[in-house]
Design a protein around this motif. Structure first.
Motif, short mmCIF file in Angstrom:
data_model
loop_
_atom_site.label_atom_id
_atom_site.label_comp_id
_atom_site.label_asym_id
_atom_site.label_seq_id
_atom_site.Cartn_x
_atom_site.Cartn_y
_atom_site.Cartn_z
N GLU A 251 0.79 -1.15 -0.14
CA GLU A 251 -0.06 0.09 0.23
C GLU A 251 1.01 1.17 -0.03
O GLU A 251 1.94 1.36 0.62
CB GLU A 251 -0.81 0.13 1.23
CG GLU A 251 -2.16 -1.01 1.07
CD GLU A 251 -2.90 -0.86 2.25
OE1 GLU A 251 -4.02 -0.32 2.12
OE2 GLU A 251 -2.60 -1.33 3.34
N TYR A 253 0.84 5.78 -1.70
CA TYR A 253 0.52 6.63 -2.57
C TYR A 253 1.58 7.91 -2.93
O TYR A 253 2.53 7.77 -2.38
CB TYR A 253 -0.87 7.42 -2.02
CG TYR A 253 -0.49 8.70 -1.03
CD1 TYR A 253 -0.19 10.19 -1.54
CD2 TYR A 253 -0.25 8.44 0.24
CE1 TYR A 253 0.32 10.83 -0.79
CE2 TYR A 253 0.01 9.45 1.22
CZ TYR A 253 0.04 10.62 0.58
OH TYR A 253 0.67 11.72 1.43
N THR A 305 -1.75 9.02 -6.84
CA THR A 305 -1.81 7.95 -7.41
C THR A 305 -1.77 6.95 -5.98
O THR A 305 -1.01 7.23 -5.39
CB THR A 305 -0.76 7.21 -8.25
OG1 THR A 305 -0.60 8.03 -9.63
CG2 THR A 305 -0.72 5.76 -8.67
N ASN A 306 -2.85 6.35 -5.73
CA ASN A 306 -2.94 5.48 -4.48
C ASN A 306 -2.96 3.99 -4.99
O ASN A 306 -4.17 3.42 -5.55
CB ASN A 306 -4.43 6.12 -4.16
CG ASN A 306 -4.45 5.08 -2.40
OD1 ASN A 306 -3.60 4.60 -1.85
ND2 ASN A 306 -5.53 5.50 -2.15
N ASP A 307 -2.25 3.34 -4.29
CA ASP A 307 -2.50 1.70 -4.38
C ASP A 307 -2.82 1.25 -2.91
O ASP A 307 -2.35 1.58 -1.78
CB ASP A 307 -1.09 1.18 -4.45
CG ASP A 307 -0.54 1.36 -5.85
OD1 ASP A 307 -1.26 1.34 -6.59
OD2 ASP A 307 0.82 1.84 -6.05
N TYR A 308 -4.25 0.80 -3.05
CA TYR A 308 -4.71 0.39 -1.75
C TYR A 308 -5.35 -0.91 -1.82
O TYR A 308 -5.72 -1.69 -2.79
CB TYR A 308 -5.84 1.47 -1.41
CG TYR A 308 -6.95 1.50 -2.54
CD1 TYR A 308 -8.12 0.65 -2.02
CD2 TYR A 308 -7.12 2.17 -3.63
CE1 TYR A 308 -9.15 0.78 -2.88
CE2 TYR A 308 -7.82 1.96 -4.57
CZ TYR A 308 -8.96 1.23 -4.28
OH TYR A 308 -10.31 1.08 -5.14
N ARG A 309 -5.66 -1.53 -0.47
CA ARG A 309 -6.37 -2.71 -0.49
C ARG A 309 -7.75 -2.55 -0.41
O ARG A 309 -8.35 -1.94 0.51
CB ARG A 309 -5.69 -3.51 0.81
CG ARG A 309 -4.40 -4.03 1.04
CD ARG A 309 -4.14 -5.06 -0.02
NE ARG A 309 -2.85 -5.35 -0.12
CZ ARG A 309 -2.15 -6.44 -0.74
NH1 ARG A 309 -3.08 -7.29 -1.33
NH2 ARG A 309 -0.79 -6.73 -0.88
N LEU A 316 -5.18 -5.62 -4.09
CA LEU A 316 -4.62 -4.41 -4.25
C LEU A 316 -5.02 -3.76 -5.31
O LEU A 316 -5.03 -4.35 -6.83
CB LEU A 316 -3.03 -4.50 -4.38
CG LEU A 316 -1.99 -3.53 -4.21
CD1 LEU A 316 -2.24 -2.87 -2.97
CD2 LEU A 316 -0.48 -3.71 -4.56
N LYS A 317 -5.56 -2.65 -5.33
CA LYS A 317 -5.93 -1.82 -6.44
C LYS A 317 -5.38 -0.35 -6.45
O LYS A 317 -4.45 -0.10 -5.60
CB LYS A 317 -7.45 -1.62 -6.14
CG LYS A 317 -8.34 -2.83 -6.02
CD LYS A 317 -10.04 -2.50 -6.36
CE LYS A 317 -10.71 -3.80 -6.43
NZ LYS A 317 -12.21 -3.54 -6.36
N ARG A 318 -5.42 0.17 -7.88
CA ARG A 318 -4.82 1.52 -7.91
C ARG A 318 -5.81 2.59 -8.36
O ARG A 318 -6.75 2.09 -9.26
CB ARG A 318 -3.68 1.19 -8.81
CG ARG A 318 -3.20 2.75 -9.59
CD ARG A 318 -2.02 2.59 -10.27
NE ARG A 318 -0.65 2.40 -9.54
CZ ARG A 318 0.58 2.22 -9.85
NH1 ARG A 318 0.64 2.43 -10.88
NH2 ARG A 318 1.32 1.73 -9.04
#
Length: 516
Positions: A251, A253, A305-309, A316-318
């Motif tokens: 995770e 950003y 840009t955010n990589d989150y669960r 894991l999504k973006r």
């Protein structure tokens, strides 16, 4: 006017535009710029315009240089180095000396033009480490500030309205909300990521300020010299900054900001040189520079840009949010009035072999004024001007220089400059709740020193000068600050520890010219 205004300027950007580099001819730089009372060099029309009145012949010249910019940043026991090399065309000028007579009080009327690179913005910066503070707190603070002013990011998104064209919306908060970096619970915005990130910051700055001086000067009885210079300025400043926070399990950003300040301005410089004793070469110089009146345009865009669960699937999504998709490059016009500048100088020559110069200059940065453009009413920006007074103070500059001619054709030169810090110890970059600003970083620059040396050749008509300059200063860098918190009954500023930065510039400058 406050809600319709730019809200995209800071005291830090203004300070960049006001400060100038030691630049000009190689002779001028080699003597540390301490030639205000000595005169006789094209570059003096930008410090003491009366110095052009010393000329008794025409002069045409040009200068080139090679510079190495170095930035060393230290944080958490780590050291990071960033270097940048650049060639530049620094200076071209001409002086026409018009002799009036040997027996009239007015001996010479001289005219001059000089272009030089007044400021270079080239700089690369990098730091990383465990901050134990998150920039998301800054975002939620801005979002809650908007909420207190009656602007709800949640309602705007629920109604599918564009927040980036709303004068009441701060872009930091809007990007954080649209990028899913915080949530709305119990009537307030709260961050959803852990608060112990590993952070990385990088930035690239480039561009400069070009200065064009037009001068007229007078020689009265070879004892009084008067000068007037009208200066025109062209500004082009670009900054890219990228800030990342990384957490466990992939995770994290990033926030990228793209900013440009461009425009033009003008000022007037008035100078006087006196030779008070008829049979002494001792000279005293005085100069006053009016404020520079700038008309500027601020352009900006930003990407989160955010990589989150995913809360349901743990996948894991973006998500990417780009303000350019909503409003393109947002532009805001404004005006900036810089401080008055005051200069006192001394000069002395020993025969034809030794010249000594010294100068003191004062400029009060806290008196700068931001103003709205004429299209927005033209009034003062009260918030920005209050921040200028809170963050900035007067700058004291001292210059000394010497030139020694071993033989009439060859000379050696030495010089030194010292400029005091203009930022107050408690200065921070505060971003109001409806601001377009997304680059949260700031640096509090300390005092600066310039060490110079040079050599020169003078023929019957042709001359050439070579100078070396080492400029160095330190600063405390912060990627952001997070308002204030109440701790044991006292308000304290929540800010990551300072990154200690040392900046250097090594410049080799060559001037060639002809007097006739």
């Amino acid at each position: 006017l406050w809600t319709a205004g730019a809200n995209a300027q800071t005291a830090y950007d203004a300070a960049k535009l006001v400060s100038k580099d030691l630049n000009g001819t190689a002779r001028f730089v080699g003597m540390g710029g301490a030639m205000g009372a000595l005169g006789g060099d094209i570059s003096t029309m930008g410090t003491n315009p009366a110095g052009i009145g010393i000329y008794r012949s025409n002069d045409v010249m040009t200068s080139f240089s090679f510079s190495t910019y170095g930035t060393e940043s230290k944080y958490g026991g780590k050291t990071f180095d960033n270097n940048n090399n650049r060639w530049s065309y620094d200076n071209i000028g001409i002086v026409f000396a018009s002799k009036i007579g040997n027996h009239t009080p007015l001996r010479y009327v001289n005219f001059g033009f000089n272009y030089h690179r007044a400021k270079s913005f080239y700089k690369n910066m990098f730091m990383e480490g465990a901050l134990n503070y998150s920039q998301i707190d800054y975002m939620t603070g801005q979002a809650n500030g908007m909420l207190a002013n009656g602007v709800s990011l949640k309602e705007l998104s629920d109604n599918k309205l564009n927040p980036y064209s709303d004068n009441g919306v701060g872009w930091l908060g809007a990007l954080g909300w649209d990028g899913l970096l915080f949530d709305f619970k119990n009537g307030e915005y709260i961050g959803v990521l852990p608060q112990t990130p590993y952070s990385t910051f990088r930035s690239r700055e480039k561009g400069g300020i070009d200065q064009y001086d037009f001068n007229v000067s007078f020689n009265i009885n070879d004892r009084v010299y008067l000068g007037l210079t009208i200066g025109a300025y062209d500004v082009d400043y670009d900054k890219y900054s990228g800030y990342d926070e990384s957490y466990k399990r992939g995770e994290g950003y990033s926030l990228e900001s793209y900013n440009n300040i461009s425009g033009s301005g003008f000022d007037v410089k008035m100078g006087l040189i006196l030779r008070p004793f008829e049979y002494s070469p001792f000279r005293i110089g005085f100069a006053v520079h009016t404020p520079t009146f700038y008309k500027l345009t601020y352009s900006t865009s930003a990407i989160v840009t955010n990589d989150y669960r995913d809360a349901n699937t743990d996948e894991l999504k973006r998500i990417i949010v780009d303000t350019y998709d909503y409003v393109g490059d947002m532009k805001r016009d404004y005006r900036l009035v810089t401080p008055w500048k005051y200069n006192v100088s001394l000069g002395y020559t020993v025969g034809t072999s030794l010249a000594l110069g010294a100068e003191y200059e004062y400029e009060d940065y806290s008196t700068m004024k931001f103003k709205y453009s004429s299209n927005d009413g033209g009034g003062d920006m009260e918030f920005e001007n209050a921040e200028v007074k809170n963050c900035l103070k007067g700058e004291h500059t001292f210059r000394i220089g010497a030139e020694y001619k071993v033989i009439p054709e060859f000379a050696f030169r030495l010089g030194y400059n010292y400029s005091s810090a203009v930022f107050r110890d408690e200065a921070v970059k505060y971003i109001p709740s409806n601001s377009l600003i997304t680059d949260t970083d700031f640096s509090n620059k300390r005092s600066q020193s310039n060490y110079t040396l040079g050599i020169g050749y003078r023929g019957k008509m042709f001359y050439a000068d070579l100078a070396y300059q080492l400029s160095t200063y330190k600063e405390n860098f912060y990627p952001f600050y997070n308002e204030f918190e109440l701790t044991q009954g006292e308000w304290t500023m929540v800010t990551p520890p300072a990154t200690k930065v040392t900046n250097t510039r090594s410049q080799v400058l060559l001037t060639v010219g002809m007097r006739f």
